[in-house]
Design an enzyme around this catalytic site. Structure first.
Site, mmCIF file in Angstrom:
data_model
loop_
_atom_site.group_PDB
_atom_site.id
_atom_site.type_symbol
_atom_site.label_atom_id
_atom_site.label_comp_id
_atom_site.label_asym_id
_atom_site.label_seq_id
_atom_site.Cartn_x
_atom_site.Cartn_y
_atom_site.Cartn_z
ATOM 1 N N SER A 71 0.848 -1.197 0.000
ATOM 2 C CA SER A 71 0.000 0.000 0.000
ATOM 3 C C SER A 71 0.880 1.241 0.000
ATOM 4 O O SER A 71 2.020 1.200 0.461
ATOM 5 C CB SER A 71 -0.890 0.016 1.253
ATOM 6 N N TYR A 96 0.002 0.072 10.471
ATOM 7 C CA TYR A 96 -0.349 -0.266 9.088
ATOM 8 C C TYR A 96 0.834 -0.015 8.165
ATOM 9 O O TYR A 96 1.156 -0.842 7.300
ATOM 10 C CB TYR A 96 -1.554 0.565 8.640
#
Length: 317
Positions: A158, A184
Site C-alpha cells: 500500500s 499499518y
C-alpha cells in the site's frame, strides 16, 4: 516500464485478450472487495482459482458472481479456509494444499486488515503485522514447492508503507506507543520487503515476486476505521501537500494485481513495487503522492525482515 494501462484501467481492460485456461491461481481474502474482483477477473479468463478466506460462509455468499464468471469463461472456483491471524490455520491450509499437490501458476496475497485497534493475533503478534505480513510469509513459503516454475507471486502492499519503515526491534509495540496508521505502515512495508526477499530466493526457478499498491478504494478494509483514524489520515494527506485523496473503483483497484500476475513481464516486475499498472518510481515525502520509499525495496532491510520473520513463525525457509 511504461505501457498502455494506468490508474483508471480496470481488470477487464488489463486482461482483454488474455487467455488463462490451464492456469491455477491462489488468492487470499476472497470474501469481499478486491479479492472477489481479482478472483472473478482471472476465473472469467479460464483460470482455475482457489480462494482462501477466514469466513467460508461469508466468502461463499460473496463469490456467486465469481462462480458465474468461471462457468461462462471456462474457469473454476473453489474455496479453502484460511485465517491469517492464526499460524495453526495457516499451517492447516498449507498442508491441505500440499496434500492436493496441484501447482499454482499465480499466487496473490490479497487479504489484509487496516488501522485496527491495538490487539494481537492468536500467536501474540501485533494484529496488522501478524495478519498482513507474518501469515502470508508462512503460507507462501510453505507452499513454495507448489508454485510452478515461471510462476508469479503478487503481494499487496500500500501507499501506506510511506508512513513507516518496519521496526524489527519492537514489531509488536511492546515498548512503542501504538498508532494504528504507523502499525499499518510497518505491515505494508513488510509486504513490499517480503516480495524482495521472496523474489531473490525463487527467481532461479523463473518465479518472480513483486508487491503492488492497489490504490485508495472503498472496501471492507476500512471497517476498523473510526472518526479519529479517518481524521488522522486526512490530516496527513493535507499536511503532505498532495491534495485530495482520489478513490478508485474496485475493478480499477484490482487491475494492478492482475496486471502484475498475468500481463507484466516477470523480469521487469520481479522484486519491484508496482502501482497504477506500472512499476513505481521512488516516492516523494507524500504518503498519497505515489511511488515507493527506498527502505521498502532495500535488499539488506529485506534480509533482516526475513530472518526476524523466520524467528517469529518458528520455521526456516
Amino acid at each position: 516500464m511504461t505501457g498502455q494501462f494506468g490508474a483508471k484501467s480496470t481488470t477487464d481492460e488489463v486482461l482483454d485478450g488474455i487467455a488463462l485456461g490451464g492456469k491455477r491461481a491462489l488468492i487470499t481474502g476472497v470474501s469481499a472487495g478486491l479479492g472477489v474482483e481479482t478472483a472473478r477477473a482471472l476465473a472469467a479468463r479460464g483460470a482455475a482459482v482457489v480462494g482462501a478466506a477466514r469466513d467460508l460462509a461469508k466468502a461463499e455468499e460473496a463469490t456467486g458472481g465469481v462462480r458465474a464468471a468461471a462457468a461462462a469463461g471456462g474457469g473454476t472456483f473453489t474455496l479453502v479456509e484460511l485465517d491469517l491471524a492464526s499460524l495453526a490455520s495457516v499451517r492447516a491450509c498449507s498442508d491441505r494444499l500440499q496434500a492436493d499437490g496441484r501447482p499454482f501458476d499465480i499466487v496473490i496475497a490479497n487479504a489484509g486488515v487496516m488501522a485496527t485497534p491495538f490487539g494481537h493475533t492468536q500467536d501474540g503478534f501485533e494484529t496488522q503485522f501478524g495478519t498482513n505480513h507474518l501469515g502470508h510469509f508462512l503460507l507462501i513459503n510453505r507452499i513454495a514447492p507448489l508454485i510452478a516454475d515461471g510462476g508469479r507471486v503478487v503481494i499487496l502492499s500500500s501507499g501506506g508503507h510511506q508512513i513507516s519503515d518496519v521496526d524489527l526491534a519492537d514489531p509488536h509495540f511492546a515498548s512503542t506507543p501504538y498508532d494504528p496508521w504507523v502499525a499499518y505502515g510497518r505491515a505494508k512495508t513488510a509486504n513490499a520487503l517480503f516480495a524482495v526477499g521472496l523474489d531473490k530466493r525463487l527467481r532461479q526457478r523463473g518465479i518472480r515476486a513483486c508487491s503492488v499498491m492497489p490504490g485508495a478504494i472503498h472496501t471492507d478494509l476500512g471497517r476498523y476505521m473510526t472518526p479519529e483514524t479517518v481524521a488522522a489520515l486526512l490530516e496527513s494527506v493535507k499536511t503532505s501537500g498532495s491534495g485530495k485523496l482520489e478513490y478508485k473503483t474496485v475493478p480499477q483497484g484490482a487491475a494492478t494485481s492482475v496486471w502484475a500476475a498475468a500481463v507484466a513481464d516477470g523480469d521487469a516486475v520481479g522484486g519491484r513495487y508496482c502501482e497504477d499498472c506500472q512499476i513505481a518510481e521512488t516516492a516523494s515525502a507524500s504518503i498519497t503522492g505515489g511511488g515507493v520509499q527506498p527502505y521498502a525495496l532495500d535488499p539488506e532491510n529485506a534480509e533482516q525482515l526475513w530472518a526476524k520473520s523466520e524467528e517469529l513463525v518458528g520455521e526456516r525457509f
